[in-house]
Each structure stands twice: as C-alpha cells, then as structure tokens.
Enzyme design. Sequence first.
Site, PDB file in Angstrom:
ATOM      1  CG  ASP A 101     -31.905  44.385  49.070  1.00  0.00           C
ATOM      2  OD1 ASP A 101     -30.946  43.614  49.215  1.00  0.00           O
ATOM      3  OD2 ASP A 101     -32.958  44.293  49.708  1.00  0.00           O
ATOM      4  CG  ASP A 143     -33.513  50.359  53.324  1.00  0.00           C
ATOM      5  OD1 ASP A 143     -34.497  49.798  52.793  1.00  0.00           O
ATOM      6  OD2 ASP A 143     -32.642  49.720  53.948  1.00  0.00           O
TER       7      ASP A 143
END
Length: 376
Positions: free
Chosen positions: A92, A271
Amino acid sequence: MDFTLEYRDPASQARAGVLRTDHGVIRTPIFMPVGTAATVKGLFHRDVRDEAKAQIILANTYHLYLRPGMPIIEQAGGVHRFSTWEGPMLTDSGGFQVFSLAACRKLKEEGCHFRSHIDGSRHLFTPESVIDTERSIGADIMMAFDECPPGDAPREYAARSLDLTERWLDRCFERYAQTAPRYGHYQALFPIVQGCTYPDLRARAAENVRQYNADGYAIGGLAVGEPTETMYEMIEVVNAILPQDRPRYLMGVGTPVNILEGIARGVDMFDCVMPTRNGRNGQLFTAEGIINIRNKKWEADFSPVDPEGMAFVDTLYSKAYLHHLCVCGEMLAAEIASLHNIAFYLRLVGMARQHIIAGDFREWKEAMVPKLQRRL
C-alpha cells in the site's frame, strides 16, 4: 507482469484468471493477508503459505518507512529477503495510514506533511518520495499515492480530493518511469480509483486511470463508512469502465459476504485486516456462519474448531480449548483464530474460483451468503 483472464461466470461479472509475477503465480480471485509491518500479525510465514495457502501478502509503506526505515530494508536486500517471504508481495502507498493514523497532517499540493503516530516526528510524503520508498521496499506490486477521503465526504470536498489525487497520480507515474526496479525483479504500479460515493466522480476517475495502461487497477476509498449497497454500486460503476484484461483490486474489503459480492461484480483481488484483527478478539469466520468463541456455549464443545477447515489448527484443537485460551488471554488463542480465519478466507476465494470455472458461481454465491451471515 502478465494477467490472463481464463474464465467468466455466465450469470454475473465474476472472473477467474492468473497473474504472473517474478515471485510466483497468483490465481484469482484472491485474498491477500495483510502483513502491515512485513508480517501477518501473530503468524509464521510458513503457516501463512503452507496452511492458509496464501499466494501473495501485503506490507505497508507508511509503517515500514517509519520502522525499520529504508536503510535497513535496503541493506537486507529488500522486503522479501528481510522478512523471508518468498512469494509475491504488494505494498500500500501509505496514503490511508497517513490520513487515518498520523497526527497533525496537512495536505498541500506538494504532498502530505504529517507527524509520526510513534514519536511525533515530522515527515513529508510526496508522490515522488512514496514511489522511491516503494521501490526501496521492493514489492512486486506498488500502489500510487492518493488521498483517501471519508466515505461521507461532501461532494465539494470529494471533487477537490479527486483533483488532487489525479494530479498526484501523474507525478507517481512520471517518477515510476524515471526509476528502475530494485533487487532484480519487476515492480508494477497500480493507480487507485477514488471519488467517494458519487457515481460521476467514480466514473471520471476510472476513465482517467485508463490512460496509464497499468498492469492492474485498484478501487480505493470504500468500506470507510458508506452503506454497503452504495459500496457495491460504486464497484459496478468503476468495473464497467476499467479494462477487462487487467486485474482489479478492491482495497481494504472486507467481510466474507463483501468479498463474494465483490467477486460477483468483477473484482479479482482483496485485502483486509478483519481475519486477523477479529480473530484476536475471538471471532471466527466459517462456511456455516460466525462464531464468537468467547461465548459460554462453546465452553464444553469438544468438536473441532472447524471440521471443514484445511489448516491444521481447524481439526487439531477443539472449540472448548480455544474458548479456554481466549478467556485466559493466552497468546495461542490469537494465533489459532488468526490462522483459521486467514485459511478460511483463502478457502472461500478458492471455492469461488472453482465455481466460476464450473459456471455456477452465482447460484453458489446466493446459497453461501445467508450462511456466512449467520451468528452461531
């Protein structure tokens, strides 16, 4: 990086494909366990790989940037060698963490000034610095730096935020083109589609990201307070526009039902911290429903944790023993529950893939959703 779309469900937008990376093959749809600090909390990589059957995990740029810092990761030879995870990894950008964790953050055109949630030290994330940091971490898939506004943001704020995200996105891809992959393997960059809950902004953002001809595309800024049905509507708007021949990643979502509904709408990658976070608090997800193992009803239940489960903890331990561990606050309780939940999420998307291939995903999904929502 190569993505091959292999099967489509005839009655929904569900797809099954194969994503090839230098660290291994990922069969979609897929769930990616969250390894914020280069570890899936409380679990050995061996068990995440061999018992849960994870094909790819996440790490987080914000957290690794602050601790241990890029010099350590670079000296180690990248995050794969540092953590010993040999499979594919995604990072991320840290944008969500900056906006949710950091104190005294201030958005400017150049980037985001913030204070560390650890020690209050001052930092600046720019699109360029985030790409440099993700290159240093060495993940196979890097996420572009964006602003993640709250789900209930007013339209004027959402539009300004999207303007800034799109300008930052240009700078991310410019820096990406100027820099080379680290550690001898390819690193992809996925743009993130924002736009809150406004269909026209989401459509505009999805049209905009197509220009980058990226290896894959992400949908961000959902499951942050908006109604579930609104989230599904935004997924439909975006996936109608994103390229069909590239993977779509829905960030930070969600419950088992959310994942099946996302798959039905054409999402390939997911996720969420829920399997491990909820597991640490005694909540187990199963194909028959949700268990709060702390409840007294499980005190003398000597049946396996999950007789249908594939991980060793599912059949080795009883519900009574796990209840006992939870009540006592034993570390092993969190480990058992976390591994069970991660393994269940991976099994769920694996079953979804099988039913997409068989052509009966929609019927299977409609039968599964009521069971997954039950409280046992």
